[in-house]
Design an enzyme around this catalytic site. Structure first.
Site, PDB file in Angstrom:
ATOM      1  CB  CYS A   1      -0.933   0.000   1.211  1.00 21.98           C
ATOM      2  SG  CYS A   1      -1.887   1.517   1.350  1.00 21.98           S
TER       3      CYS A   1
ATOM      4  CB  CYS B   1      -0.726   2.617   4.003  1.00 22.94           C
ATOM      5  SG  CYS B   1      -2.163   1.922   3.230  1.00 22.94           S
ATOM      6  CG  ASP B   2       2.893   1.219   4.575  1.00 27.98           C
ATOM      7  OD1 ASP B   2       2.376   1.772   5.566  1.00 27.98           O
ATOM      8  OD2 ASP B   2       2.684   0.034   4.267  1.00 27.98           O
TER       9      ASP B   2
END
Ligand code: NDP
Length: 325
Positions: free
Chosen positions: A134, A137-138
């Protein structure tokens, strides 16, 4: 819980929320068991540029919050937890969430699909330590690092382009010279000087003890192996349907996608419908998922009306107090 509901929708993504919106407006008082991580794959998507009605684009999570709020406005109820078991062998259908049991005359399965992994032990061990599926997200954890993305579809290109905001360099590695991604994404990648395409290679090993340090790549034409330095690896190689709970009861294909009757959302169990990515491995777009969620609500409403004489408001007719223009 002994109340039998007209309709339970399992899954909170574009398909589930659209089904909830239509069903709520038809007075079916749907319960959406939306999952602990509601919102589906759009929660891990950055800019959505191709959903009609958002001419300037929208962030995936924001769009899902909009979908959810619109269904809630007409009375849809939500359980923010994961279904743990289902029993479609008799009516009413039973849906279990830990120790709670819910009964329904009809069910729409809209549990979507999840990211696929390479399947390496080292990949699993270093998840959250440099390995991710992701970018949204990261990505920001890997500022000024050399970031690698594996995959050759739109997801891989989208992630790679997004990650150029963070990495000093991004390399997309793909096992063939040809890409599945759409031409516009490939053109954008070529135009981005931080992004490099490396083909035809597979990631054979993820290197590092407690954190990712590199990758072992194998050239799929020459079998030559090389180790490269890596600050992060994002795996973007497609998806698998979230159907583990349903395959015992519902017809599915070899890959696990639920099978629906052509032109409808009916499964092999009368009263159980499937919508969105859980039954679609071809289109897999938010807009097509939403469209099939609408179809599932219409199908469920007609099923209830026919089977049980349910007095629902026609789904296509606007409520008198809220007529659209
Ligand atoms: P796809 O199935 O399109 O692509 C998966 C890619 O991963 C393929 O290139 C495949 O290689 C590769 N792959 C699969 N397994 C492995 C493996 N074990 N090792 C190495 N590589 C592997 O999935 P996507 O998630 O990219 O896209 C799914 C759908 O969503 C598509 O229809 C896409 O168009 C759409 N989408 C649209 C977006 C947009 O319009 N903004 C954004 C993201 C997705 P190979 O080609 O060799 O099979």
């Amino acid at each position: 819980m002994s109340d039998v509901r007209d309709l339970i929708i399992v899954g909170g993504g574009p398909a589930g929320y659209t089904a909830a919106l239509y069903a709520a407006r038809a007075n079916l008082e749907p319960l959406v068991i939306e999952g602990f991580n509601w919102g589906g794959q759009l929660m891990i998507t950055s800019d959505v540029e191709n959903y009609p009605g958002y001419p300037d684009g929208v962030m995936g999570p924001e769009m899902m919050a909009d979908f959810r709020r619109q269904a809630e406005r007409f009375g849809a109820e939500f359980v923010t937890d994961d279904v743990t078991a289902v029993d479609f062998s008799e009516r009413p259908f039973r849906i279990t969430v830990d120790r709670d049991e819910y009964l329904a005359r009809s069910v729409i399965v809209a549990t979507g699909a999840s990211a696929r992994w390479l399947g390496l032990e080292s990949e699993q061990r270093l998840q959250g330590r440099g390995v991710s599926a992701c970018a949204t997200c990261d990505g920001s954890f890997f500022r000024d690092r050399h970031i690698w993305v594996v995959g050759g579809g739109d997801t891989a290109f989208e992630e790679a382009l997004f990650l150029t905001r963070f990495g000093y360099k991004v390399t997309l590695v793909h096992r063939r010279h040809e890409f599945r991604a759409s031409q516009i994404m490939i053109d954008r990648a070529h135009a981005n000087e931080k992004l490099e395409l490396k083909t035809p290679y597979v990631v054979e090993e993820v290197l590092g003890e407690s954190a990712l340090t590199g990758l072992r790549l194998r050239n799929t034409e020459t079998d030559e192996v090389e180790d490269v330095e890596a600050g992060a690896l994002f795996v973007a190689i497609g998806h698998e349907p979230n159907t583990k709970l349903f395959v015992e009861h519902l017809d599915h294909d070899d890959a696990g996608y639920l099978v629906t009757k052509p032109g409808s959302t009916e499964t092999n169990v009368p009263g159980v419908f499937a919508a969105g990515d859980v039954q679609d491995h071809t289109y897999r777009q938010a807009i097509t998922a939403a469209g099939s969620g609408c179809m599932a609500a219409l199908d469920a409403e007609r099923f209830l009306a026919a089977e049980e004489g349910h007095e629902g408001t026609a789904l296509t007719a606007p409520r008198p107090e809220a007529a659209e223009v």
